[in-house]
Design a protein around this motif. Structure first.
Motif, PDB file in Angstrom:
ATOM      1  N   GLU A  60     -10.245 -72.033   6.643  1.00  0.00           N
ATOM      2  CA  GLU A  60      -9.717 -71.642   5.341  1.00  0.00           C
ATOM      3  C   GLU A  60     -10.794 -71.765   4.259  1.00  0.00           C
ATOM      4  O   GLU A  60     -10.970 -70.876   3.430  1.00  0.00           O
ATOM      5  CB  GLU A  60      -8.534 -72.545   5.006  1.00  0.00           C
ATOM      6  CG  GLU A  60      -7.527 -71.897   4.098  1.00  0.00           C
ATOM      7  CD  GLU A  60      -6.302 -72.767   4.018  1.00  0.00           C
ATOM      8  OE1 GLU A  60      -5.236 -72.315   4.450  1.00  0.00           O
ATOM      9  OE2 GLU A  60      -6.398 -73.910   3.540  1.00  0.00           O
ATOM     10  N   GLU A  75      -9.329 -76.859  -3.620  1.00  0.00           N
ATOM     11  CA  GLU A  75      -8.740 -76.740  -2.293  1.00  0.00           C
ATOM     12  C   GLU A  75      -9.372 -77.773  -1.352  1.00  0.00           C
ATOM     13  O   GLU A  75      -8.671 -78.447  -0.596  1.00  0.00           O
ATOM     14  CB  GLU A  75      -8.986 -75.315  -1.774  1.00  0.00           C
ATOM     15  CG  GLU A  75      -8.465 -75.032  -0.385  1.00  0.00           C
ATOM     16  CD  GLU A  75      -6.957 -74.795  -0.317  1.00  0.00           C
ATOM     17  OE1 GLU A  75      -6.339 -74.490  -1.350  1.00  0.00           O
ATOM     18  OE2 GLU A  75      -6.409 -74.938   0.800  1.00  0.00           O
ATOM     19  N   HIS A  79      -7.578 -80.724   0.685  1.00  0.00           N
ATOM     20  CA  HIS A  79      -7.734 -80.890   2.132  1.00  0.00           C
ATOM     21  C   HIS A  79      -8.207 -82.310   2.471  1.00  0.00           C
ATOM     22  O   HIS A  79      -7.682 -82.943   3.373  1.00  0.00           O
ATOM     23  CB  HIS A  79      -8.758 -79.889   2.685  1.00  0.00           C
ATOM     24  CG  HIS A  79      -8.217 -78.489   2.785  1.00  0.00           C
ATOM     25  ND1 HIS A  79      -9.017 -77.408   3.027  1.00  0.00           N
ATOM     26  CD2 HIS A  79      -6.958 -78.005   2.686  1.00  0.00           C
ATOM     27  CE1 HIS A  79      -8.276 -76.309   3.060  1.00  0.00           C
ATOM     28  NE2 HIS A  79      -7.025 -76.644   2.860  1.00  0.00           N
ATOM     29  N   HIS A 116       1.303 -78.309   0.754  1.00  0.00           N
ATOM     30  CA  HIS A 116      -0.036 -77.780   0.508  1.00  0.00           C
ATOM     31  C   HIS A 116      -0.073 -76.249   0.709  1.00  0.00           C
ATOM     32  O   HIS A 116      -0.613 -75.521  -0.112  1.00  0.00           O
ATOM     33  CB  HIS A 116      -1.049 -78.463   1.432  1.00  0.00           C
ATOM     34  CG  HIS A 116      -2.401 -77.843   1.385  1.00  0.00           C
ATOM     35  ND1 HIS A 116      -3.312 -78.121   0.394  1.00  0.00           N
ATOM     36  CD2 HIS A 116      -2.989 -76.922   2.194  1.00  0.00           C
ATOM     37  CE1 HIS A 116      -4.406 -77.414   0.606  1.00  0.00           C
ATOM     38  NE2 HIS A 116      -4.235 -76.668   1.685  1.00  0.00           N
ATOM     39  N   ASP A 121      -2.527 -73.302  -1.082  1.00  0.00           N
ATOM     40  CA  ASP A 121      -3.041 -72.094  -0.435  1.00  0.00           C
ATOM     41  C   ASP A 121      -2.540 -70.838  -1.142  1.00  0.00           C
ATOM     42  O   ASP A 121      -3.230 -69.831  -1.234  1.00  0.00           O
ATOM     43  CB  ASP A 121      -2.622 -72.042   1.049  1.00  0.00           C
ATOM     44  CG  ASP A 121      -3.277 -73.158   1.853  1.00  0.00           C
ATOM     45  OD1 ASP A 121      -4.221 -73.773   1.327  1.00  0.00           O
ATOM     46  OD2 ASP A 121      -2.840 -73.399   2.986  1.00  0.00           O
TER      47      ASP A 121
END
Ligand code: FE2
Ligand code: FE2
Ligand code: FE2
Length: 268
Positions: A60, A75, A79, A116, A121
């Motif tokens: 990703e 992001e 993560h 998430h 995303d």
């Protein structure tokens, strides 16, 4: 149970597939097993979930990087936080009862992974929509490298051919163009599979037979598609094209061929 919903889709086939796979793994937490096997099941599930999530995050982030997504740093932070929380939870889980673990795992999945996907995303999808960024095409990332020059070169070329299929041409030329690309892809796939099989043989790769079966299946499916091509409408072809390319090229390289490299690394 965690239910996958259409609204979670990013529009990127590989990432969406991986998100769905995460749901699938997570849902195994609800499968009933013998009480004596529960502990074993839980720990292998937790291991698989975190392994898969780790690889997925990498894909990703690579994708976000490749399109110049400005939210990439946030992001990554999100993560990292999930990774850290999950790890902390795993370190403490040894002293807990199975029923507590099951409850906490469900809570964790819901509150970290699913939240998430839904909120973080999704920001990328909105950004892509806003700036008309094409999310569909397939992109090569160096994380797919196996470490064998010939095979890597061929994989890259497979991605290039596949990508051609997504490039714009006027509607009246689309069908002809896709047909040519699929033929070219087929020819190259046959050559590549044979080289890859030779390579696996040369390193005594233990799952060679299974891998050949997967190759054979891809060849059969491509062949079927080519045979019925002229009977299909442009819409039918376009609806399936991205899915086929994902299955024939992208997912195979990422999930199957990568096992060869992993094995070689551990058995050198
Ligand atoms: Fe993410
Ligand atoms: Fe391959
Ligand atoms: Fe392969």
């Amino acid at each position: 149970m965690f239910e996958w919903k259409k609204e979670y889709e990013l529009g990127h086939l590989m990432l969406d597939k991986e998100h769905q796979e995460l749901f699938k793994i997570a849902n195994e937490a609800f499968c009933v097993v013998e009480p004596s096997q529960k502990e074993q099941k839980m720990s292998s599930l937790i291991q698989r979930l975190s392994d898969y999530f780790e690889i997925h995050m990498m894909h990703e982030e690579d994708f976000m990087d490749s399109i110049g997504y400005p939210g990439l740093q946030n992001e990554k932070k999100s993560h990292d936080k999930i990774k850290k929380d999950f790890q902390e939870w795993r370190e403490n889980h040894k002293h807990k009862s199975i029923s507590t673990l099951e409850r906490e795992l469900a809570f964790n999945i819901e509150n970290t992974i699913i939240t998430h996907i839904k909120f973080e995303d999704m920001k990328m999808r909105h950004w892509c929509e806003k700036y008309h960024i094409d999310i569909k095409g397939v992109r090569w990332h160096d994380t797919y490298l196996l470490g064998n020059d010939l095979i890597d070169k061929e994989h890259k070329h497979l991605f290039e051919i596949a990508n051609e299929a997504f490039r714009y041409v006027p509607a009246h030329q689309r069908k002809e163009k896709i047909k040519n690309i699929i033929h070219e892809l087929y020819k190259y796939v046959i050559e590549h599979f044979s080289n890859e099989e030779k390579y696996m043989e040369s390193i005594n790769y233990p799952a060679l037979k299974e891998h050949i079966v997967i190759h054979e299946n891809i060849k059969i499916k491509m062949n079927e598609f080519i045979k019925k091509f002229s009977l299909l409408s442009l819409k039918e072809i376009e609806d399936n094209l991205a899915l086929f390319i994902e299955e024939w090229v992208v997912l195979h390289v990422i999930h199957e061929d990568s096992k060869i490299a992993k094995w070689e690394l551990n058995n050198k």
